[in-house]
Design an enzyme around this catalytic site. Structure first.
Site, PDB file in Angstrom:
ATOM      1  N   GLN A 136      15.796  -3.160  -3.531  1.00  0.00           N
ATOM      2  CA  GLN A 136      14.510  -3.147  -2.849  1.00  0.00           C
ATOM      3  C   GLN A 136      13.395  -3.316  -3.880  1.00  0.00           C
ATOM      4  OE1 GLN A 136      14.425   0.121   0.439  1.00  0.00           O
ATOM      5  NE2 GLN A 136      15.873   0.819  -1.119  1.00  0.00           N
ATOM      6  N   ASN A 137      13.745  -3.174  -5.133  1.00  0.00           N
ATOM      7  CA  ASN A 137      12.730  -3.193  -6.190  1.00  0.00           C
ATOM      8  C   ASN A 137      12.243  -4.616  -6.453  1.00  0.00           C
ATOM      9  OD1 ASN A 137      13.252  -0.484  -6.330  1.00  0.00           O
ATOM     10  ND2 ASN A 137      14.556  -0.626  -8.156  1.00  0.00           N
ATOM     11  N   VAL A 138      11.004  -4.693  -6.860  1.00  0.00           N
ATOM     12  CA  VAL A 138      10.410  -6.006  -7.145  1.00  0.00           C
ATOM     13  C   VAL A 138      10.247  -6.192  -8.653  1.00  0.00           C
ATOM     14  CG1 VAL A 138       9.277  -6.146  -4.898  1.00  0.00           C
ATOM     15  CG2 VAL A 138       8.064  -5.074  -6.793  1.00  0.00           C
ATOM     16  N   HIS A 187      13.200  -7.443  -1.184  1.00  0.00           N
ATOM     17  CA  HIS A 187      11.764  -7.268  -0.951  1.00  0.00           C
ATOM     18  C   HIS A 187      10.925  -8.175  -1.839  1.00  0.00           C
ATOM     19  CE1 HIS A 187      12.431  -2.972   0.851  1.00  0.00           C
ATOM     20  NE2 HIS A 187      12.798  -3.947   1.658  1.00  0.00           N
ATOM     21  N   CYS A 235       1.604 -24.676   0.868  1.00  0.00           N
ATOM     22  CA  CYS A 235       2.753 -25.609   0.813  1.00  0.00           C
ATOM     23  C   CYS A 235       4.083 -24.892   0.738  1.00  0.00           C
ATOM     24  CB  CYS A 235       2.593 -26.547  -0.397  1.00  0.00           C
ATOM     25  SG  CYS A 235       2.799 -25.725  -1.983  1.00  0.00           S
ATOM     26  N   CYS A 261       0.693 -27.891  -4.992  1.00  0.00           N
ATOM     27  CA  CYS A 261      -0.117 -28.726  -4.075  1.00  0.00           C
ATOM     28  C   CYS A 261      -1.559 -28.824  -4.524  1.00  0.00           C
ATOM     29  CB  CYS A 261      -0.052 -28.167  -2.648  1.00  0.00           C
ATOM     30  SG  CYS A 261      -0.908 -26.589  -2.418  1.00  0.00           S
ATOM     31  N   SER A 267      14.815   6.552  -1.099  1.00  0.00           N
ATOM     32  CA  SER A 267      14.534   7.687  -0.199  1.00  0.00           C
ATOM     33  C   SER A 267      15.135   7.485   1.188  1.00  0.00           C
ATOM     34  CB  SER A 267      13.015   7.860  -0.062  1.00  0.00           C
ATOM     35  OG  SER A 267      12.445   6.686   0.522  1.00  0.00           O
ATOM     36  N   ASN A 304      21.279  10.017  -6.241  1.00  0.00           N
ATOM     37  CA  ASN A 304      19.839  10.167  -6.064  1.00  0.00           C
ATOM     38  C   ASN A 304      19.382  11.500  -6.649  1.00  0.00           C
ATOM     39  OD1 ASN A 304      17.684   8.540  -4.844  1.00  0.00           O
ATOM     40  ND2 ASN A 304      17.310  10.337  -3.561  1.00  0.00           N
ATOM     41  N   LEU A 305      18.062  11.590  -6.927  1.00  0.00           N
ATOM     42  CA  LEU A 305      17.559  12.854  -7.485  1.00  0.00           C
ATOM     43  C   LEU A 305      17.727  13.989  -6.475  1.00  0.00           C
ATOM     44  CD1 LEU A 305      16.246  13.648 -10.146  1.00  0.00           C
ATOM     45  CD2 LEU A 305      14.008  13.304  -9.106  1.00  0.00           C
TER      46      LEU A 305
HETATM   47  C1  BV8 Z   1      10.858  -5.438   8.808  1.00  0.00           C
HETATM   48  C2  BV8 Z   1       6.730  -4.162  -0.893  1.00  0.00           C
HETATM   49  C3  BV8 Z   1      11.162  -6.676  10.751  1.00  0.00           C
HETATM   50  C4  BV8 Z   1       7.076  -4.456  -2.256  1.00  0.00           C
HETATM   51  C5  BV8 Z   1       8.022  -2.814   0.551  1.00  0.00           C
HETATM   52  C6  BV8 Z   1       6.283  -2.507  12.452  1.00  0.00           C
HETATM   53  C7  BV8 Z   1       6.592  -3.855  12.359  1.00  0.00           C
HETATM   54  C8  BV8 Z   1       7.711  -4.314  11.700  1.00  0.00           C
HETATM   55  C9  BV8 Z   1       8.521  -3.415  11.049  1.00  0.00           C
HETATM   56  C10 BV8 Z   1       8.188  -2.071  11.111  1.00  0.00           C
HETATM   57  C11 BV8 Z   1       7.107  -1.591  11.818  1.00  0.00           C
HETATM   58  N1  BV8 Z   1       7.078  -0.222  11.702  1.00  0.00           N
HETATM   59  C12 BV8 Z   1       8.110   0.188  10.936  1.00  0.00           C
HETATM   60  C13 BV8 Z   1       8.781  -0.922  10.593  1.00  0.00           C
HETATM   61  C14 BV8 Z   1       9.890  -1.001   9.745  1.00  0.00           C
HETATM   62  C15 BV8 Z   1       9.324  -1.023   8.337  1.00  0.00           C
HETATM   63  C16 BV8 Z   1       9.580   0.358   7.777  1.00  0.00           C
HETATM   64  O1  BV8 Z   1      10.703   0.658   7.469  1.00  0.00           O
HETATM   65  N2  BV8 Z   1       8.501   1.170   7.679  1.00  0.00           N
HETATM   66  C17 BV8 Z   1       8.677   2.514   7.164  1.00  0.00           C
HETATM   67  C18 BV8 Z   1       7.366   2.956   6.489  1.00  0.00           C
HETATM   68  C19 BV8 Z   1       9.058   3.446   8.311  1.00  0.00           C
HETATM   69  N3  BV8 Z   1      10.035  -2.065   7.590  1.00  0.00           N
HETATM   70  C20 BV8 Z   1       9.474  -3.268   7.444  1.00  0.00           C
HETATM   71  O2  BV8 Z   1       8.357  -3.558   7.812  1.00  0.00           O
HETATM   72  C21 BV8 Z   1      10.387  -4.298   6.784  1.00  0.00           C
HETATM   73  N4  BV8 Z   1      10.372  -5.471   7.575  1.00  0.00           N
HETATM   74  O3  BV8 Z   1      11.349  -4.481   9.330  1.00  0.00           O
HETATM   75  O4  BV8 Z   1      10.707  -6.643   9.412  1.00  0.00           O
HETATM   76  C22 BV8 Z   1      10.962  -8.017  11.267  1.00  0.00           C
HETATM   77  C23 BV8 Z   1      11.826  -8.446  12.233  1.00  0.00           C
HETATM   78  C24 BV8 Z   1      11.674  -9.706  12.725  1.00  0.00           C
HETATM   79  C25 BV8 Z   1      10.645 -10.518  12.258  1.00  0.00           C
HETATM   80  C26 BV8 Z   1       9.783 -10.068  11.286  1.00  0.00           C
HETATM   81  C27 BV8 Z   1       9.922  -8.810  10.786  1.00  0.00           C
HETATM   82  C28 BV8 Z   1       9.882  -4.692   5.407  1.00  0.00           C
HETATM   83  C29 BV8 Z   1      10.177  -3.588   4.426  1.00  0.00           C
HETATM   84  C30 BV8 Z   1       9.725  -4.006   3.028  1.00  0.00           C
HETATM   85  C31 BV8 Z   1       8.328  -3.568   2.837  1.00  0.00           C
HETATM   86  N5  BV8 Z   1       7.931  -3.745   1.456  1.00  0.00           N
HETATM   87  N6  BV8 Z   1       7.399  -2.943  -0.581  1.00  0.00           N
HETATM   88  C32 BV8 Z   1       6.269  -3.624  -3.178  1.00  0.00           C
HETATM   89  O5  BV8 Z   1       5.025  -3.636  -3.094  1.00  0.00           O
HETATM   90  O6  BV8 Z   1       6.927  -2.981  -3.999  1.00  0.00           O
HETATM   91  S1  BV8 Z   1       8.913  -1.415   0.843  1.00  0.00           S
HETATM   92  C33 BV8 Z   1       8.782  -0.334  -0.436  1.00  0.00           C
HETATM   93  O7  BV8 Z   1       9.594   0.798  -0.070  1.00  0.00           O
HETATM   94  C34 BV8 Z   1       9.357  -0.833  -1.729  1.00  0.00           C
HETATM   95  O8  BV8 Z   1       9.942  -2.106  -1.675  1.00  0.00           O
HETATM   96  C35 BV8 Z   1      10.448   0.211  -2.014  1.00  0.00           C
HETATM   97  O9  BV8 Z   1      11.486  -0.305  -2.742  1.00  0.00           O
HETATM   98  C36 BV8 Z   1      10.834   0.536  -0.638  1.00  0.00           C
HETATM   99  C37 BV8 Z   1      11.732   1.702  -0.412  1.00  0.00           C
HETATM  100  O10 BV8 Z   1      11.250   2.786  -1.171  1.00  0.00           O
HETATM  101  P1  BV8 Z   1      12.247   3.393  -2.257  1.00  0.00           P
HETATM  102  O11 BV8 Z   1      12.677   2.301  -3.160  1.00  0.00           O
HETATM  103  O12 BV8 Z   1      13.309   4.144  -1.564  1.00  0.00           O
HETATM  104  O13 BV8 Z   1      11.276   4.327  -3.077  1.00  0.00           O
HETATM  105  P2  BV8 Z   1      10.800   5.803  -2.673  1.00  0.00           P
HETATM  106  O14 BV8 Z   1       9.675   6.152  -3.566  1.00  0.00           O
HETATM  107  O15 BV8 Z   1      10.604   5.887  -1.204  1.00  0.00           O
HETATM  108  O16 BV8 Z   1      12.068   6.720  -3.029  1.00  0.00           O
HETATM  109  C38 BV8 Z   1      12.475   6.864  -4.378  1.00  0.00           C
HETATM  110  C39 BV8 Z   1      13.717   7.743  -4.371  1.00  0.00           C
HETATM  111  O17 BV8 Z   1      14.196   7.853  -5.718  1.00  0.00           O
HETATM  112  C40 BV8 Z   1      13.464   9.165  -3.884  1.00  0.00           C
HETATM  113  O18 BV8 Z   1      14.507   9.565  -3.029  1.00  0.00           O
HETATM  114  C41 BV8 Z   1      13.501  10.019  -5.173  1.00  0.00           C
HETATM  115  O19 BV8 Z   1      14.031  11.294  -4.953  1.00  0.00           O
HETATM  116  C42 BV8 Z   1      14.445   9.201  -6.039  1.00  0.00           C
HETATM  117  N7  BV8 Z   1      14.217   9.345  -7.487  1.00  0.00           N
HETATM  118  C43 BV8 Z   1      13.040   9.557  -8.130  1.00  0.00           C
HETATM  119  N8  BV8 Z   1      13.273   9.601  -9.470  1.00  0.00           N
HETATM  120  C44 BV8 Z   1      14.612   9.405  -9.651  1.00  0.00           C
HETATM  121  C45 BV8 Z   1      15.205   9.237  -8.387  1.00  0.00           C
HETATM  122  N9  BV8 Z   1      16.529   9.041  -8.238  1.00  0.00           N
HETATM  123  C46 BV8 Z   1      17.279   8.977  -9.365  1.00  0.00           C
HETATM  124  N10 BV8 Z   1      16.779   9.132 -10.613  1.00  0.00           N
HETATM  125  C47 BV8 Z   1      15.455   9.343 -10.786  1.00  0.00           C
HETATM  126  N11 BV8 Z   1      14.967   9.500 -12.053  1.00  0.00           N
END
Ligand code: BV8
Length: 264
Positions: A119-121, A137, A148, A167, A206, A229-230
């Site tokens: 999921q990382n960029v 993502h 384009c 373009c 998460s 995971n943490l």
């Molecule tokens: C989709 C951009 C459908 C990149 C990201 C309305 C309309 C459409 C969809 C939805 C909607 N409402 C809800 C949805 C679904 C939505 C969604 O899930 N929303 C959530 C908020 C509920 N999803 C979408 O919109 C997706 N698209 O569903 O399209 C569709 C169908 C047909 C036609 C068209 C569309 C798109 C999802 C992608 C969105 N873009 N980011 C950027 O800017 O980076 S998502 C964003 O969250 C990042 O990409 C990130 O990777 C992703 C997930 O987060 P995590 O990676 O899990 O990070 P987080 O901080 O949450 O957690 C970190 C974890 O690591 C924690 O658990 C922590 O404890 C742990 N940790 C911390 N330190 C450590 C560790 N673990 C180990 N070691 C450590 N040291």
């Protein structure tokens, strides 16, 4: 052991299909592995996660910087958000950590099929040596032209004035990132690989964002599922096993254990 790679239609080595291997005794194949990573795997490399207390969404709203509506409303603000993250990623202090390196070693040495979906960029998996890798993502170091649709590698700041090299038009350049409400990349290939996988490992995510958070439910019951995971994620109940700790510690240990098993 002998193996026969099944290359993908496009010939892209990063997307080679699973390597089917039978050992000399004809024993059953080792399972195909799918790994899903999130921001937690890059945390110890110095990149913020999203939902931790010091995370990205603690300071900014998704609706303001990571949705198509935000870009339509205030493109300069969205460019500023991604320009800052792209510049940070270019900082020499940001480098792959032991977890990234361990996953690249697993890809190289695992006798079954292997695919890393992130999921990382950021580009830390590539820099750590991973090749069979899909960025569902998008990628911070790539941009796309809305005029384009040409996509290309990009390390410089982006603005509404930036002209598309393909373009020549300006006003349409955007980060090649999947925003909320947009369809993630490679979903067909991910679904096909999940259908075949026998071992699903989620690392540093998460379990909050779909469809990625739903992958474990898709494979539960027919694949071994492990969460590294943490702390327990929001979908922890779907996993057979969990190891909680920092990715740079738990991932290398888990990979070493897996490789030791397959040597037996
Ligand atoms: C989709 C951009 C459908 C990149 C990201 C309305 C309309 C459409 C969809 C939805 C909607 N409402 C809800 C949805 C679904 C939505 C969604 O899930 N929303 C959530 C908020 C509920 N999803 C979408 O919109 C997706 N698209 O569903 O399209 C569709 C169908 C047909 C036609 C068209 C569309 C798109 C999802 C992608 C969105 N873009 N980011 C950027 O800017 O980076 S998502 C964003 O969250 C990042 O990409 C990130 O990777 C992703 C997930 O987060 P995590 O990676 O899990 O990070 P987080 O901080 O949450 O957690 C970190 C974890 O690591 C924690 O658990 C922590 O404890 C742990 N940790 C911390 N330190 C450590 C560790 N673990 C180990 N070691 C450590 N040291």
């Amino acid at each position: 052991m002998t193996g026969q790679g099944l290359s993908s239609a496009g010939g892209d080595p990063r997307l080679d299909g699973p390597v089917r291997v039978r050992d000399k005794t004809g024993m059953a194949e080792p399972p195909d592995i799918v790994v899903l990573t999130g921001a937690g795997i890059s945390r110890e490399s110095g990149l913020a996660t999203f939902r931790d207390a010091d995370g990205v969404w603690a300071k900014l709203r998704i609706e303001d910087v990571a949705a198509p509506e935000a870009f339509a409303r205030d493109p300069a603000r969205v460019h500023e958000f991604y320009n800052a993250r792209r510049a940070q990623l270019a900082d020499a202090a940001i480098a792959p950590n032991a977890a990234h390196l361990a996953l690249a070693e697993l890809e190289r040495r695992w006798p079954g099929g292997f695919l890393l979906v992130t999921q990382n960029v950021d580009d830390l998996h590539e820099r750590g040596g991973s090749r069979r890798l899909l960025h569902m993502h998008g990628e911070l170091r790539r941009v796309r032209c809305l005029r384009c649709d040409a996509a290309q590698a990009w390390d410089a700041p982006l603005s509404v004035q930036t002209a598309c090299p393909a373009c020549g038009l300006s006003g349409g350049m955007r980060p090649d990132i999947v925003w909320f409400g947009e369809m993630p990349y490679h979903m067909d290939r991910i679904a096909a690989t999940l259908r075949r996988c026998g071992l699903f490992i989620a690392i540093g995510t998460s379990g909050h964002v779909y469809p990625a958070a739903g992958f474990v439910a898709e494979v539960a019951g027919r694949a071994r599922t492990v969460e590294l995971n943490l702390e327990p994620s929001e979908v922890a109940s779907h996993f057979d096993e969990a190891v909680h700790g920092k990715a740079s510690e738990v991932v290398p240990a888990f990979v070493a254990q897996l490789l030791a098993q397959c040597r037996r």
